[in-house]
Design a protein around this motif. Structure first.
Motif, PDB file in Angstrom:
ATOM      1  N   ILE A 113       0.815  -1.217   0.000  1.00 21.63           N
ATOM      2  CA  ILE A 113       0.000   0.000   0.000  1.00 21.63           C
ATOM      3  C   ILE A 113       0.851   1.270   0.000  1.00 21.63           C
ATOM      4  CG2 ILE A 113      -1.992  -1.149   1.039  1.00 21.63           C
ATOM      5  CD1 ILE A 113      -1.380   0.208   3.686  1.00 21.63           C
ATOM      6  N   TYR A 131       0.353   6.005  -1.727  1.00 15.04           N
ATOM      7  CA  TYR A 131       0.442   7.303  -1.058  1.00 15.04           C
ATOM      8  C   TYR A 131       1.343   8.251  -1.844  1.00 15.04           C
ATOM      9  CZ  TYR A 131      -1.948   5.235   2.928  1.00 15.04           C
ATOM     10  OH  TYR A 131      -2.888   4.640   3.733  1.00 15.04           O
ATOM     11  N   ALA A 140      -0.067  14.021   4.075  1.00 14.59           N
ATOM     12  CA  ALA A 140      -0.982  12.893   4.284  1.00 14.59           C
ATOM     13  C   ALA A 140      -1.006  12.533   5.764  1.00 14.59           C
ATOM     14  CB  ALA A 140      -0.544  11.701   3.431  1.00 14.59           C
ATOM     15  N   LEU A 165      -4.442  12.377   8.259  1.00 11.34           N
ATOM     16  CA  LEU A 165      -4.899  11.266   9.103  1.00 11.34           C
ATOM     17  C   LEU A 165      -4.871  11.667  10.582  1.00 11.34           C
ATOM     18  CD1 LEU A 165      -5.872   8.362   9.444  1.00 11.34           C
ATOM     19  CD2 LEU A 165      -3.482   7.600   9.385  1.00 11.34           C
ATOM     20  N   LEU A 168      -8.140  11.858  13.143  1.00  8.77           N
ATOM     21  CA  LEU A 168      -8.261  11.136  14.421  1.00  8.77           C
ATOM     22  C   LEU A 168      -8.472  12.098  15.583  1.00  8.77           C
ATOM     23  CD1 LEU A 168      -5.607   8.314  13.940  1.00  8.77           C
ATOM     24  CD2 LEU A 168      -8.075   8.246  13.528  1.00  8.77           C
ATOM     25  N   TYR A 190      -9.571  19.250  11.352  1.00  6.76           N
ATOM     26  CA  TYR A 190      -9.770  18.451  10.135  1.00  6.76           C
ATOM     27  C   TYR A 190     -10.932  19.012   9.308  1.00  6.76           C
ATOM     28  CZ  TYR A 190     -10.669  14.801   6.780  1.00  6.76           C
ATOM     29  OH  TYR A 190     -10.869  14.150   5.583  1.00  6.76           O
ATOM     30  N   LEU A 204     -14.922   9.579   3.727  1.00  9.14           N
ATOM     31  CA  LEU A 204     -13.753   8.696   3.577  1.00  9.14           C
ATOM     32  C   LEU A 204     -13.917   7.687   2.452  1.00  9.14           C
ATOM     33  CD1 LEU A 204     -12.441   7.981   7.169  1.00  9.14           C
ATOM     34  CD2 LEU A 204     -11.670   9.661   5.480  1.00  9.14           C
ATOM     35  N   ARG A 234     -13.219   9.361  -0.736  1.00  5.66           N
ATOM     36  CA  ARG A 234     -11.807   9.739  -0.867  1.00  5.66           C
ATOM     37  C   ARG A 234     -10.900   8.539  -1.082  1.00  5.66           C
ATOM     38  NH1 ARG A 234     -12.351  14.738   3.269  1.00  5.66           N
ATOM     39  NH2 ARG A 234     -12.309  16.339   1.666  1.00  5.66           N
ATOM     40  N   ILE A 249      -8.730  -1.033  -3.171  1.00  5.25           N
ATOM     41  CA  ILE A 249      -8.587  -1.593  -1.827  1.00  5.25           C
ATOM     42  C   ILE A 249      -9.374  -2.892  -1.711  1.00  5.25           C
ATOM     43  CG2 ILE A 249      -8.889  -1.185   0.648  1.00  5.25           C
ATOM     44  CD1 ILE A 249      -8.684   1.818   0.110  1.00  5.25           C
ATOM     45  N   GLU A 277      -5.106  -5.284   0.927  1.00  2.00           N
ATOM     46  CA  GLU A 277      -4.759  -3.891   1.244  1.00  2.00           C
ATOM     47  C   GLU A 277      -5.351  -3.504   2.602  1.00  2.00           C
ATOM     48  OE1 GLU A 277      -5.963  -4.956  -1.662  1.00  2.00           O
ATOM     49  OE2 GLU A 277      -4.193  -4.674  -2.961  1.00  2.00           O
ATOM     50  N   ARG A 278      -6.586  -3.919   2.822  1.00  2.00           N
ATOM     51  CA  ARG A 278      -7.229  -3.665   4.119  1.00  2.00           C
ATOM     52  C   ARG A 278      -6.405  -4.283   5.248  1.00  2.00           C
ATOM     53  NH1 ARG A 278     -12.018  -7.588   5.173  1.00  2.00           N
ATOM     54  NH2 ARG A 278     -10.173  -8.904   5.387  1.00  2.00           N
ATOM     55  N   TRP A 307      -3.068  -2.429   5.873  1.00  2.00           N
ATOM     56  CA  TRP A 307      -3.259  -1.155   6.592  1.00  2.00           C
ATOM     57  C   TRP A 307      -3.390  -1.429   8.095  1.00  2.00           C
ATOM     58  CZ3 TRP A 307      -5.979   1.840   9.919  1.00  2.00           C
ATOM     59  CH2 TRP A 307      -5.951   3.241   9.763  1.00  2.00           C
ATOM     60  N   PHE A 346     -10.826   1.240  13.593  1.00  2.00           N
ATOM     61  CA  PHE A 346     -10.042   1.099  12.359  1.00  2.00           C
ATOM     62  C   PHE A 346     -10.513  -0.122  11.568  1.00  2.00           C
ATOM     63  CE2 PHE A 346      -6.108   3.348  14.327  1.00  2.00           C
ATOM     64  CZ  PHE A 346      -6.590   4.568  13.914  1.00  2.00           C
ATOM     65  N   ALA A 359     -11.785   0.287   7.878  1.00  2.00           N
ATOM     66  CA  ALA A 359     -10.977  -0.364   6.835  1.00  2.00           C
ATOM     67  C   ALA A 359     -11.850  -1.281   5.982  1.00  2.00           C
ATOM     68  CB  ALA A 359      -9.821  -1.145   7.462  1.00  2.00           C
TER      69      ALA A 359
HETATM   70  C1  HEM Z   1      -8.216  -0.158   4.101  1.00  2.00           C
HETATM   71  C2  HEM Z   1      -7.005   0.218   3.747  1.00  2.00           C
HETATM   72  C3  HEM Z   1      -6.650   1.660   3.477  1.00  2.00           C
HETATM   73  C4  HEM Z   1      -5.873   2.111   2.463  1.00  2.00           C
HETATM   74  C5  HEM Z   1      -5.160   1.263   1.439  1.00  2.00           C
HETATM   75  C6  HEM Z   1      -5.835   3.552   2.559  1.00  2.00           C
HETATM   76  C7  HEM Z   1      -5.157   4.386   1.700  1.00  2.00           C
HETATM   77  C8  HEM Z   1      -5.214   5.764   1.720  1.00  2.00           C
HETATM   78  C9  HEM Z   1      -4.535   6.621   0.791  1.00  2.00           C
HETATM   79  C10 HEM Z   1      -3.629   6.131  -0.336  1.00  2.00           C
HETATM   80  C11 HEM Z   1      -4.840   7.891   1.124  1.00  2.00           C
HETATM   81  C12 HEM Z   1      -4.363   9.180   0.434  1.00  2.00           C
HETATM   82  C13 HEM Z   1      -3.268   9.774   1.276  1.00  2.00           C
HETATM   83  C14 HEM Z   1      -3.424  11.280   1.371  1.00  2.00           C
HETATM   84  O1  HEM Z   1      -2.938  11.964   0.460  1.00  2.00           O
HETATM   85  O2  HEM Z   1      -4.038  11.771   2.335  1.00  2.00           O
HETATM   86  C15 HEM Z   1      -5.718   7.848   2.267  1.00  2.00           C
HETATM   87  C16 HEM Z   1      -6.239   8.950   2.907  1.00  2.00           C
HETATM   88  C17 HEM Z   1      -6.918   8.904   4.091  1.00  2.00           C
HETATM   89  N1  HEM Z   1      -7.259   7.770   4.792  1.00  2.00           N
HETATM   90 FE1  HEM Z   1      -6.973   5.883   4.186  1.00  2.00          FE
HETATM   91  N2  HEM Z   1      -6.597   3.958   3.625  1.00  2.00           N
HETATM   92  C18 HEM Z   1      -7.103   2.833   4.225  1.00  2.00           C
HETATM   93  C19 HEM Z   1      -7.859   2.793   5.375  1.00  2.00           C
HETATM   94  C20 HEM Z   1      -8.161   3.879   6.163  1.00  2.00           C
HETATM   95  C21 HEM Z   1      -8.786   3.809   7.452  1.00  2.00           C
HETATM   96  C22 HEM Z   1      -9.157   2.531   8.182  1.00  2.00           C
HETATM   97  C23 HEM Z   1      -8.950   5.074   7.881  1.00  2.00           C
HETATM   98  C24 HEM Z   1      -9.590   5.473   9.180  1.00  2.00           C
HETATM   99  C25 HEM Z   1      -9.001   6.071  10.104  1.00  2.00           C
HETATM  100  C26 HEM Z   1      -8.400   5.953   6.854  1.00  2.00           C
HETATM  101  C27 HEM Z   1      -8.373   7.330   6.925  1.00  2.00           C
HETATM  102  C28 HEM Z   1      -7.882   8.153   5.948  1.00  2.00           C
HETATM  103  C29 HEM Z   1      -7.942   9.609   6.005  1.00  2.00           C
HETATM  104  C30 HEM Z   1      -8.536  10.458   7.115  1.00  2.00           C
HETATM  105  C31 HEM Z   1      -7.355  10.073   4.828  1.00  2.00           C
HETATM  106  C32 HEM Z   1      -7.228  11.534   4.387  1.00  2.00           C
HETATM  107  C33 HEM Z   1      -8.566  11.978   3.785  1.00  2.00           C
HETATM  108  C34 HEM Z   1      -8.509  13.399   3.250  1.00  2.00           C
HETATM  109  O3  HEM Z   1      -8.159  13.568   2.088  1.00  2.00           O
HETATM  110  O4  HEM Z   1      -8.832  14.339   4.003  1.00  2.00           O
HETATM  111  N3  HEM Z   1      -7.938   5.198   5.827  1.00  2.00           N
HETATM  112  N4  HEM Z   1      -5.923   6.541   2.612  1.00  2.00           N
END
Ligand code: HEM
Length: 125
Positions: free
Chosen positions: A34, A38, A46, A50, A54, A64, A73, A76, A82, A86-87, A90, A115, A119
């Protein structure tokens, strides 16, 4: 604040959540599955996204929302493929990050199931 969120506030606080997200992103950096999803030039931003999410979810901090608006989410995460692997990755990285920083057990028992649910709901493949 619910009693469960109160545990996160008391045991972890903003410092604990920030340390957790920093340890998680150190692992993202070198992760083969994964990590490549990013933005390599924007990992610090990034990390902030996150972390702030939180702080919003568990501590009620509005930063936020002010910067990103409604979390949306699932939407986004649409750009990323995913599936179960991938889940699981993470969640493994987050688990390892908690071990590393010795995230407090009571807070862990609240944050980890959250989470897990999020996820699973991000799965689009
Ligand atoms: C299931 C597997 C997951 C993958 C592969 C994944 C992947 C990603 C990727 C690639 C980004 C973009 C990074 C960025 O530029 O911000 C992102 C953003 C984000 N992810 Fe995940 N994620 C996963 C699960 C989760 C979970 C469980 C949460 C819960 C806390 C989460 C919360 C977020 C948040 C808050 C952002 C930023 C959103 C924004 O743009 O404001 N993600 N994730």
């Amino acid at each position: 604040m619910s009693e469960m969120e109160d545990i996160v506030a008391r045991e972890a606080g903003p410092e604990g959540l920030a340390a957790l997200v920093a340890a998680f992103y150190r692992r993202i950096r070198t992760d083969d599955l994964i990590g490549p999803m990013y933005p390599p030039d924007d990992l610090e931003a990034a990390e902030v996204r996150l972390r702030d999410f939180l702080l919003f979810r568990f501590l009620g901090d509005a930063t936020y929302l002010e910067n990103r608006g409604h979390p949306r989410l699932r939407m986004r995460h649409f750009p990323f493929e995913i599936g179960e692997a991938e889940r699981d990755r993470w969640l493994q990285l987050m688990d390892a990050a908690m071990d590393e920083i010795e995230f407090p057990a009571g807070a862990r028992a609240v944050v980890m199931p959250f989470f897990g649910m999020v996820a699973e709901s991000m799965r689009n493949h």
